[in-house]
Design a protein around this motif. Structure first.
Motif, mmCIF file in Angstrom:
data_model
loop_
_atom_site.group_PDB
_atom_site.id
_atom_site.type_symbol
_atom_site.label_atom_id
_atom_site.label_comp_id
_atom_site.label_asym_id
_atom_site.label_seq_id
_atom_site.Cartn_x
_atom_site.Cartn_y
_atom_site.Cartn_z
ATOM 1 N N THR A 94 4.560 -2.630 2.329
ATOM 2 C CA THR A 94 2.870 -2.995 1.933
ATOM 3 C C THR A 94 2.807 -4.535 2.128
ATOM 4 O O THR A 94 3.798 -4.988 2.720
ATOM 5 N N PRO A 95 1.541 -4.741 2.225
ATOM 6 C CA PRO A 95 1.396 -6.114 2.669
ATOM 7 C C PRO A 95 2.138 -7.058 1.712
ATOM 8 O O PRO A 95 2.181 -8.359 1.942
ATOM 9 N N GLU A 96 2.747 -6.660 0.411
ATOM 10 C CA GLU A 96 3.095 -7.471 -0.346
ATOM 11 C C GLU A 96 4.661 -7.456 -0.653
ATOM 12 O O GLU A 96 5.513 -8.451 -0.725
ATOM 13 N N ARG A 97 5.273 -6.169 -0.421
ATOM 14 C CA ARG A 97 6.486 -5.697 -0.811
ATOM 15 C C ARG A 97 7.114 -4.914 0.117
ATOM 16 O O ARG A 97 6.591 -3.965 0.946
ATOM 17 N N LEU A 98 8.418 -4.925 0.194
ATOM 18 C CA LEU A 98 9.340 -3.992 0.964
ATOM 19 C C LEU A 98 10.088 -3.215 -0.134
ATOM 20 O O LEU A 98 10.830 -3.653 -0.874
#
Length: 537
Positions: A94-98
């Motif tokens: 995601t744009p914030e996390r793996l």
């Protein structure tokens, strides 16, 4: 989006399905790779079955049929397990996390923030390479056992590279640099045998071979062979011992050369924007990308044999970088293979952005302390030899009681055995201790040195393995000062810089007391001053 956002579907969602929230499965080609890898299990099981059934007088046809059936069951079982693993493993970016979901019986959901990603390690063994697969390990700069590493096993080679670029916020165009910092030269292979493993390689190979043959039910054969070999050695020691030593060295050299070729083949170290990338491996390909903001310095290692040949190797001093938690035996901090020392120094200067300053020699008291320690060790070895050989008399402690009298009872027996077997040669032991101690003292004292550069604290030490570390002064978290009894008498102390990277602490050994305190105060201004009392001039 581009490589700075969520990866486009064409790059990283080849295995995903529409409407699944971005969750993707590992590459399904893993089933073929698992089937091939299961053949190693088939080989071991077949050997055990042949041993068991042949001992019960089964016909050859029956043995073949049972082994074929077992092979089919093993391959099917391994593939079935891999099917379940693939069905229960999903990952997404995601744009914030793996994020990673995994587990057949126990479900796990792990994730790491993208802004904390510090390294991406790509690895492909020969079987995975055959099917275009790569295992991806993503680290955050903390230790692997702390659960800060995600392992995607496996992805396609294309997806793995795209994920690496995306996590490190790098476009394909940015990969091109000014050329590699270091690239393999096959002439370096001459340094491969310069290791103690060269002289123990044959023993390791024979031990592994003995264990393997024993597992196949050939214990009687291996025992008889070992007995005959020992009798042959004992019968003609002047001829057989040199032959065995020569064979051991030949096997060790061959093994070291082959290991060097496999580990460092296609080696290339290059700088990408904000990071270092190292690629190597002839059969098993490895690619490690390390953010430079994690780098706290470099360490130049010079084991004795390499040092005599004018060679050295380079390691990184970085946060959270070491051996993997999954029993990986390789040193992940290694940046170069053994190479000429001058080249290693140039690579170190290119990585740190500054050359190493001239080192300050340590006081003569440091050499005297080492010489006294060597003489003490030789004296103890001489006293033990005199005790064991009975030089001081048949009963070294007449008239004593308790445990000392027990010792005086067995010493004459040991003395008789040693004198009968070794005679006067036993005194070579204390002489060897003395000579080694003197060499170690002089070489260790000559290696001592330290310096303070614009950005780095440099320290060198070691006789058998000389290490020179250039530690980023900004990464020093604290200081430890140590004074032994003999150091206090000589006006010396050991200054240890503590850091969250590499070995955790790096020592400046046997430096003058005043010089050591000034060094620590100047290396990190403001950290030590509240605890120092300056003498008034």
């Amino acid at each position: 989006m581009n490589a700075y956002g969520t990866p486009p579907a064409a790059e990283l969602r080849a295995e995903g399905a529409p409407g699944d929230g971005g969750w993707q499965a590992p590459a399904r080609r893993s089933l073929w790779a698992s089937a091939v890898k299961s053949l190693a299990i088939v080989a071991g099981a077949t050997a055990g079955l042949v041993r068991l059934l042949a001992g019960r007088d089964w016909p050859v046809g029956g043995i073949v049929a049972v082994c074929a059936g077992a092979a089919v069951l093993i391959v099917a079982g391994v593939v079935a397990y891999d099917v379940l693993r693939l069905r229960t493993t999903r990952w997404r970016l995601t744009p914030e996390r793996l994020e990673l979901r995994s587990g057949i019986t126990t479900r796990q959901h792990r994730s790491i923030p993208r802004d904390r990603v510090r390294s991406v390690d790509l690895r492909a063994d020969p079987v995975n390479r055959m099917f275009g697969l790569t295992v991806v390990k993503v680290g955050t700069g903390e230790h692997a056992q702390d659960g800060s590493e995600l392992k995607l096993d496996p992805l396609s080679r294309h997806d793995a590279e795209a994920l690496r670029r995306t996590l490190l916020r790098q476009s394909q165009e940015a990969e091109a640099g000014d050329g590699p910092l270091a690239e393999l030269r096959w002439s370096w292979i001459r340094y491969a045998p310069l290791s103690v493993w060269t002289f123990t390689g044959a023993a390791v190979v024979l031990g592994a071979l003995y264990k393997a043959l024993d597992s196949f039910g050939l214990k009687r054969f291996t025992t008889r062979l070992a007995t005959e070999l020992w009798e042959w050695l004992a019968a003609q020691p002047l001829l057989t011992v040199p032959l065995v030593v020569a064979a051991n060295v030949v096997v060790g050299v061959l093994g070291a050369v082959l290991l060097f070729a496999e580990s460092w083949g296609r080696y290339r170290l290059e700088r990408e924007p904000g990071r270092l990338r190292m690629r190597r491996g002839l059969l098993t390909s490895r690619s490690l990308t390390l953010e430079e903001r994690r780098l706290r310095g470099v360490e130049i290692g010079e084991p004795l044999l390499l040092r005599l040949a004018g060679a050295a190797r380079l390691r990184s001093v970085a946060t959270g970088l070491g051996r993997s938690a999954d029993t990986d035996s390789e040193d992940a901090a290694a940046l170069t293979p053994p190479m000429p020392r001058a080249l290693a120094m140039r690579v170190a200067a290119a990585i740190t952005g500054a050359g190493l300053p001239a080192l300050v020699a340590h006081p003569a008291a440091a050499r005297r302390r080492r010489l006294v320690r060597a003489a003490t060790a030789a004296l103890i070895a001489g006293l033990v030899t005199a005790l064991v050989t009975g030089t001081g008399g048949a009963a070294p402690w007449p008239g004593v009681s308790g445990w000392a009298s027990d010792v005086s009872g067995w010493v004459p027996g040991v003395s008789g055995w040693v004198n009968a077997r070794l005679g006067g040669w036993v005194w070579l032991g204390p002489m060897a201790v003395l000579l080694y101690g003197l060499w170690h003292a002089l070489a260790g004292a000559a290696s001592l040195g330290h310096a303070l550069g614009p950005r780095h604290l440099v320290a060198r030490r070691g006789a058998v393995v000389r290490r020179t570390v250039a530690l980023d002064r900004g990464g020093i978290a604290g200081w430890t000062f140590t004074e032994s009894y003999f150091q206090r008498r000589s006006g010396l102390l050991t200054v240890s810089a503590t850091t969250a990277a590499g070995r955790g602490r790096y020592d400046v050994v046997d430096v003058g007391r005043g010089d050591g305190l000034d060094l620590a105060a100047q290396a990190v201004p403001g950290l030590l001053e509240p605890f120092l009392t300056r003498e008034k001039q």
